[in-house]
Design a protein around this motif. Structure first.
Motif, PDB file in Angstrom:
ATOM      1  N   GLN A  56      32.647  -0.543   9.580  1.00  0.00           N
ATOM      2  CA  GLN A  56      33.613  -0.286   8.515  1.00  0.00           C
ATOM      3  C   GLN A  56      34.856  -1.118   8.792  1.00  0.00           C
ATOM      4  O   GLN A  56      35.611  -0.838   9.712  1.00  0.00           O
ATOM      5  CB  GLN A  56      33.971   1.200   8.423  1.00  0.00           C
ATOM      6  CG  GLN A  56      34.967   1.509   7.305  1.00  0.00           C
ATOM      7  CD  GLN A  56      35.103   2.997   7.064  1.00  0.00           C
ATOM      8  OE1 GLN A  56      34.151   3.668   6.683  1.00  0.00           O
ATOM      9  NE2 GLN A  56      36.295   3.520   7.290  1.00  0.00           N
ATOM     10  N   THR A  58      38.529  -2.832   7.754  1.00  0.00           N
ATOM     11  CA  THR A  58      39.740  -2.468   7.015  1.00  0.00           C
ATOM     12  C   THR A  58      40.622  -3.704   6.871  1.00  0.00           C
ATOM     13  O   THR A  58      40.497  -4.671   7.634  1.00  0.00           O
ATOM     14  CB  THR A  58      40.523  -1.364   7.738  1.00  0.00           C
ATOM     15  OG1 THR A  58      40.864  -1.815   9.063  1.00  0.00           O
ATOM     16  CG2 THR A  58      39.694  -0.087   7.834  1.00  0.00           C
ATOM     17  N   LYS A  82      29.852  -1.250  -0.103  1.00  0.00           N
ATOM     18  CA  LYS A  82      30.790  -0.271  -0.646  1.00  0.00           C
ATOM     19  C   LYS A  82      32.208  -0.646  -0.237  1.00  0.00           C
ATOM     20  O   LYS A  82      32.438  -1.112   0.878  1.00  0.00           O
ATOM     21  CB  LYS A  82      30.456   1.134  -0.140  1.00  0.00           C
ATOM     22  CG  LYS A  82      29.091   1.639  -0.595  1.00  0.00           C
ATOM     23  CD  LYS A  82      28.814   3.033  -0.051  1.00  0.00           C
ATOM     24  CE  LYS A  82      27.452   3.534  -0.502  1.00  0.00           C
ATOM     25  NZ  LYS A  82      27.141   4.883   0.041  1.00  0.00           N
ATOM     26  N   ALA A  83      33.131  -0.438  -1.160  1.00  0.00           N
ATOM     27  CA  ALA A  83      34.535  -0.752  -0.897  1.00  0.00           C
ATOM     28  C   ALA A  83      35.411   0.338  -1.501  1.00  0.00           C
ATOM     29  O   ALA A  83      35.119   0.859  -2.582  1.00  0.00           O
ATOM     30  CB  ALA A  83      34.915  -2.109  -1.483  1.00  0.00           C
ATOM     31  N   THR A  84      36.473   0.665  -0.787  1.00  0.00           N
ATOM     32  CA  THR A  84      37.470   1.624  -1.258  1.00  0.00           C
ATOM     33  C   THR A  84      38.843   0.979  -1.165  1.00  0.00           C
ATOM     34  O   THR A  84      39.218   0.477  -0.102  1.00  0.00           O
ATOM     35  CB  THR A  84      37.445   2.909  -0.414  1.00  0.00           C
ATOM     36  OG1 THR A  84      36.144   3.502  -0.481  1.00  0.00           O
ATOM     37  CG2 THR A  84      38.472   3.908  -0.933  1.00  0.00           C
ATOM     38  N   LEU A  98      34.314  -6.085  -7.271  1.00  0.00           N
ATOM     39  CA  LEU A  98      33.639  -6.418  -6.016  1.00  0.00           C
ATOM     40  C   LEU A  98      32.511  -7.398  -6.324  1.00  0.00           C
ATOM     41  O   LEU A  98      31.613  -7.084  -7.106  1.00  0.00           O
ATOM     42  CB  LEU A  98      33.087  -5.148  -5.362  1.00  0.00           C
ATOM     43  CG  LEU A  98      32.255  -5.314  -4.088  1.00  0.00           C
ATOM     44  CD1 LEU A  98      33.146  -5.752  -2.938  1.00  0.00           C
ATOM     45  CD2 LEU A  98      31.554  -4.009  -3.737  1.00  0.00           C
ATOM     46  N   GLU A 127      36.974   3.338  -5.920  1.00  0.00           N
ATOM     47  CA  GLU A 127      35.783   3.042  -5.130  1.00  0.00           C
ATOM     48  C   GLU A 127      34.843   2.147  -5.927  1.00  0.00           C
ATOM     49  O   GLU A 127      34.614   2.373  -7.118  1.00  0.00           O
ATOM     50  CB  GLU A 127      35.062   4.338  -4.725  1.00  0.00           C
ATOM     51  CG  GLU A 127      35.892   5.233  -3.820  1.00  0.00           C
ATOM     52  CD  GLU A 127      35.142   6.488  -3.402  1.00  0.00           C
ATOM     53  OE1 GLU A 127      34.005   6.681  -3.901  1.00  0.00           O
ATOM     54  OE2 GLU A 127      35.664   7.258  -2.586  1.00  0.00           O
ATOM     55  N   LEU A 155      36.771  -9.146  -2.832  1.00  0.00           N
ATOM     56  CA  LEU A 155      37.404  -7.997  -3.468  1.00  0.00           C
ATOM     57  C   LEU A 155      38.753  -8.430  -4.022  1.00  0.00           C
ATOM     58  O   LEU A 155      39.581  -8.999  -3.299  1.00  0.00           O
ATOM     59  CB  LEU A 155      37.587  -6.869  -2.446  1.00  0.00           C
ATOM     60  CG  LEU A 155      38.246  -5.572  -2.929  1.00  0.00           C
ATOM     61  CD1 LEU A 155      37.377  -4.882  -3.977  1.00  0.00           C
ATOM     62  CD2 LEU A 155      38.498  -4.635  -1.756  1.00  0.00           C
ATOM     63  N   ALA A 171      42.351  -1.727   2.008  1.00  0.00           N
ATOM     64  CA  ALA A 171      40.951  -1.686   1.591  1.00  0.00           C
ATOM     65  C   ALA A 171      40.054  -1.362   2.777  1.00  0.00           C
ATOM     66  O   ALA A 171      40.364  -1.712   3.925  1.00  0.00           O
ATOM     67  CB  ALA A 171      40.536  -3.016   0.971  1.00  0.00           C
ATOM     68  N   GLU A 172      38.960  -0.684   2.489  1.00  0.00           N
ATOM     69  CA  GLU A 172      37.909  -0.393   3.464  1.00  0.00           C
ATOM     70  C   GLU A 172      36.588  -0.902   2.896  1.00  0.00           C
ATOM     71  O   GLU A 172      36.269  -0.643   1.734  1.00  0.00           O
ATOM     72  CB  GLU A 172      37.812   1.102   3.756  1.00  0.00           C
ATOM     73  CG  GLU A 172      39.063   1.694   4.389  1.00  0.00           C
ATOM     74  CD  GLU A 172      38.929   3.196   4.609  1.00  0.00           C
ATOM     75  OE1 GLU A 172      37.913   3.764   4.156  1.00  0.00           O
ATOM     76  OE2 GLU A 172      39.840   3.786   5.212  1.00  0.00           O
ATOM     77  N   VAL A 173      35.823  -1.611   3.710  1.00  0.00           N
ATOM     78  CA  VAL A 173      34.547  -2.189   3.279  1.00  0.00           C
ATOM     79  C   VAL A 173      33.483  -1.851   4.313  1.00  0.00           C
ATOM     80  O   VAL A 173      33.732  -1.936   5.527  1.00  0.00           O
ATOM     81  CB  VAL A 173      34.658  -3.718   3.110  1.00  0.00           C
ATOM     82  CG1 VAL A 173      33.294  -4.330   2.852  1.00  0.00           C
ATOM     83  CG2 VAL A 173      35.596  -4.066   1.968  1.00  0.00           C
TER      84      VAL A 173
END
Length: 275
Positions: A56, A58, A82-84, A98, A127, A155, A171-173
């Motif tokens: 994960q 960041t 997945k990305a947040t 994305l 998300e 992103l 961001a988190e990926v």
């Protein structure tokens, strides 16, 4: 050989042969968050932050920036990206997107997932997800199929007001994948995975073996140095081989069973009368 023994042998063979296939097709537990995961993202394809599947990553940036990561994907895998994005407290509605590109920088389509999503005004996060098509071991040159190699994640925000431009975001990926197995296997494989710079490196390695120049021993730069755990398989093995072997065993046992049923007791059904 009795029918009971034939059936018992068939069931035993199927169980022994299917065991490895079932084990390979079962999803492996996702890797825990690695403390060595990158905390910054790149700003272009060449500077993309490298991550392994299961990590994960960041990053911090500003609205309007392009954030890039790269990860490896091998034949038979179906990557799930997945990305947040965590948004500032006060903002107007904005749309984030994305995108995933392969080693040739071809944009890859998503089978499903919210690749583009709009965050309403006041939302704290948005998300996004992209489940790619299964990576193939080989494809026609004109096709746009996913192939083994490096993949890039981009992103960015695609729609926002000028007042929100430059606002801080984080961001988190994370990338996971599912092993599809023999159902996606194809005949053939690539000579080299689509990793930028690997062809130059291979040519240099082959040339350095026939040259005595000390300068040829220097390792050339490779734009991406990540690869899957265990190296690149190039799709040489799949559970299709297991099920092909099972079919051959069952066919042989069916022949033996049919012979046992039709050969009879070996004695004539009627005894001729005595002379």
């Amino acid at each position: 050989m009795s029918i009971t023994r034939v059936l018992s042998a068939a069931l035993l063979a199927v169980g022994l042969a299917a065991g490895p296939a079932v084990a390979d097709s079962s999803p492996s537990p996702s890797a825990s968050e690695d403390s060595g995961a990158p905390t910054q993202a790149g700003t272009s394809f060449r500077t993309a932050a490298e991550i392994d599947q299961g990590q994960q990553a960041t990053a911090s940036g500003s609205t309007g920036d392009y954030l890039y990561w790269s990860f490896p994907a091998d034949a038979g895998q179906r990557p799930d990206v997945k990305a947040t994005v965590k948004l500032p407290a006060a903002h107007a509605g904005q749309t984030w997107q994305l995108d995933v590109y392969d080693g040739l920088r071809r944009r890859q389509a998503c089978q499903y997932g919210a690749q583009t999503r709009t965050a309403a005004q006041g939302a704290t996060s948005v998300e996004l997800a992209c489940v790619m098509r299964t990576v193939r071991a080989w494809s026609e040159p004109w096709a746009d199929d996913p192939l083994p190699g490096t993949y890039y994640i981009r992103l960015t925000v695609v729609d926002l007001t000028s007042a929100d431009l430059g606002q801080p975001v984080s961001a988190e990926v994370k990338v996971d994948s599912k092993d599809i197995g023999g159902s996606a296997a194809v005949d053939g494989s690539l000579a080299e995975p689509l990793v930028p710079g690997i062809a130059v490196k291979s040519a240099s390695d082959s040339g350095s073996s026939s040259s005595d120049d000390s300068s040829s021993t220097a390792k050339p730069a490779v734009l991406s140095g990540i690869e899957p755990d265990g190296g690149w398989s190039s799709g040489w093995w799949s559970d299709r081989w297991v099920w092909t072997g099972i079919g051959g065993v069952l066919a042989a046992l069916a022949g033996i069973g049919g012979y046992a049923l039709t050969r009879g007791s070996g004695r004539p059904s009627r005894v001729p009368p005595a002379a």
